[in-house]
Write an enzyme that holds these catalytic residues in place. Sequence first.
Site, PDB file in Angstrom:
ATOM      1  N   SER A  34       0.851  -1.187   0.000  1.00 46.70           N
ATOM      2  CA  SER A  34       0.000   0.000   0.000  1.00 46.70           C
ATOM      3  C   SER A  34       0.886   1.236   0.000  1.00 46.70           C
ATOM      4  O   SER A  34       1.783   1.361   0.835  1.00 46.70           O
ATOM      5  CB  SER A  34      -0.907   0.002   1.239  1.00 46.70           C
ATOM      6  OG  SER A  34      -1.645   1.191   1.315  1.00 46.70           O
ATOM      7  N   ASN A  35       0.656   2.137  -0.934  1.00 48.53           N
ATOM      8  CA  ASN A  35       1.472   3.341  -1.038  1.00 48.53           C
ATOM      9  C   ASN A  35       0.720   4.533  -0.452  1.00 48.53           C
ATOM     10  O   ASN A  35       0.020   5.259  -1.145  1.00 48.53           O
ATOM     11  CB  ASN A  35       1.830   3.612  -2.504  1.00 48.53           C
ATOM     12  CG  ASN A  35       2.743   4.816  -2.666  1.00 48.53           C
ATOM     13  OD1 ASN A  35       3.259   5.336  -1.692  1.00 48.53           O
ATOM     14  ND2 ASN A  35       2.929   5.253  -3.895  1.00 48.53           N
ATOM     15  N   GLY A  62       5.690   4.980   2.732  1.00 46.80           N
ATOM     16  CA  GLY A  62       5.464   6.388   2.997  1.00 46.80           C
ATOM     17  C   GLY A  62       6.022   7.263   1.883  1.00 46.80           C
ATOM     18  O   GLY A  62       6.664   6.782   0.947  1.00 46.80           O
ATOM     19  N   ILE A 109       8.351  10.014  -0.089  1.00 41.84           N
ATOM     20  CA  ILE A 109       9.783  10.297  -0.148  1.00 41.84           C
ATOM     21  C   ILE A 109      10.006  11.731   0.314  1.00 41.84           C
ATOM     22  O   ILE A 109       9.347  12.661  -0.153  1.00 41.84           O
ATOM     23  CB  ILE A 109      10.320  10.096  -1.572  1.00 41.84           C
ATOM     24  CG1 ILE A 109      10.188   8.615  -1.975  1.00 41.84           C
ATOM     25  CG2 ILE A 109      11.768  10.554  -1.683  1.00 41.84           C
ATOM     26  CD1 ILE A 109      10.595   8.336  -3.410  1.00 41.84           C
ATOM     27  N   HIS A 127       1.555 -13.038  13.050  1.00 42.00           N
ATOM     28  CA  HIS A 127       2.487 -13.600  14.030  1.00 42.00           C
ATOM     29  C   HIS A 127       2.242 -15.082  14.302  1.00 42.00           C
ATOM     30  O   HIS A 127       3.034 -15.717  15.012  1.00 42.00           O
ATOM     31  CB  HIS A 127       2.411 -12.807  15.341  1.00 42.00           C
ATOM     32  CG  HIS A 127       3.750 -12.611  15.989  1.00 42.00           C
ATOM     33  ND1 HIS A 127       4.808 -13.456  15.798  1.00 42.00           N
ATOM     34  CD2 HIS A 127       4.206 -11.639  16.834  1.00 42.00           C
ATOM     35  CE1 HIS A 127       5.851 -13.044  16.489  1.00 42.00           C
ATOM     36  NE2 HIS A 127       5.519 -11.930  17.123  1.00 42.00           N
ATOM     37  N   ASP A 163       7.754 -14.719  12.229  1.00 40.31           N
ATOM     38  CA  ASP A 163       8.381 -14.100  13.402  1.00 40.31           C
ATOM     39  C   ASP A 163       9.108 -12.828  12.993  1.00 40.31           C
ATOM     40  O   ASP A 163       9.307 -12.554  11.801  1.00 40.31           O
ATOM     41  CB  ASP A 163       9.347 -15.084  14.082  1.00 40.31           C
ATOM     42  CG  ASP A 163      10.404 -15.613  13.122  1.00 40.31           C
ATOM     43  OD1 ASP A 163      11.122 -14.792  12.517  1.00 40.31           O
ATOM     44  OD2 ASP A 163      10.515 -16.846  12.969  1.00 40.31           O
TER      45      ASP A 163
END
Length: 293
Positions: free
Chosen positions: A210-211, A235, A237, A263, A267
């Site tokens: 996801s951008n 995130g 730039i 999880h 791990d």
Amino acid sequence: MPYLFKSLAAPAVRRVAMENKIQISDIKGTGKGGRVLKEDILAFIEAKKAPPKVVPKAEGDRIEPIKGVMKGMAKTMTASLQIPHFVYSDEINVDNLVLVRQQLKEVSFGRGGVKLTYMPFLIKAASLALKHFPVINSSVDSECQNIIYKADHNIGVAMDTPLGLVVPNIKRVQTLSVFDVATELNRLMQSGMKGSLKPEDLTGGTFTISNIGIIGGTYTKPVILPPEVAIGAIGKIQKVPKFDAKGNVVPANVMYVSWAADHRVLDGVTMAKFSNKWKEYVENPHSMLLDLK
């Protein structure tokens, strides 16, 4: 469970309570000395049947049914709540990526008008990293008894469209070049904006990116799309001051990534190693050439 009759009540009243599976101690009696009456039992039963109070609407409020893409998202996110998430984040220096993309974007556009953004590089880097950590490109069955390792890297990309958030996926990224990924990403984005994505575009995903950077965010906690076991969020730039090897302050293009993993099957060490491998490809995009087939 035995019913305890510590409160005062006549035998007939106790019988009504037992028939309705009510403990008299839960009821405040209105009779003499706090005695619970039959009327108290019946009032208690009616109160339980009453519909919940509805908050009155203010002028201008409106109600819309949840349907379409939003309904699908609600179902998926509800299922995602059953997954124990953990998040791993890191900082990526993308100076080299910015340069390579700048050099190639005109070449890409010259090949059929394909827009070359940073995402095709990030997606291809993810596919190359997944080859080293195939468990991240897997799913688990409903009882979490088996891990299904996926042969293909069908990498989903979250998109904001007029119909809402959708996550179409690029099929078999492990067989595609960066330009091929860009071409398919262009097609999916155009179809998404037109509302013409096909069912096969929206199914079969094995991993998602996801951008959020196109909106302006840096860090986030992405939510896994079951039955996948991991997702990444990129995130924006930013040019920030950094120290170089000689201790000098220099400008650097920096991007942040946040990975969320299931999880139950992944791990932190595995996710960190995957992230480091992906980071290696992104920070040195020419290195992807060594692993392309």
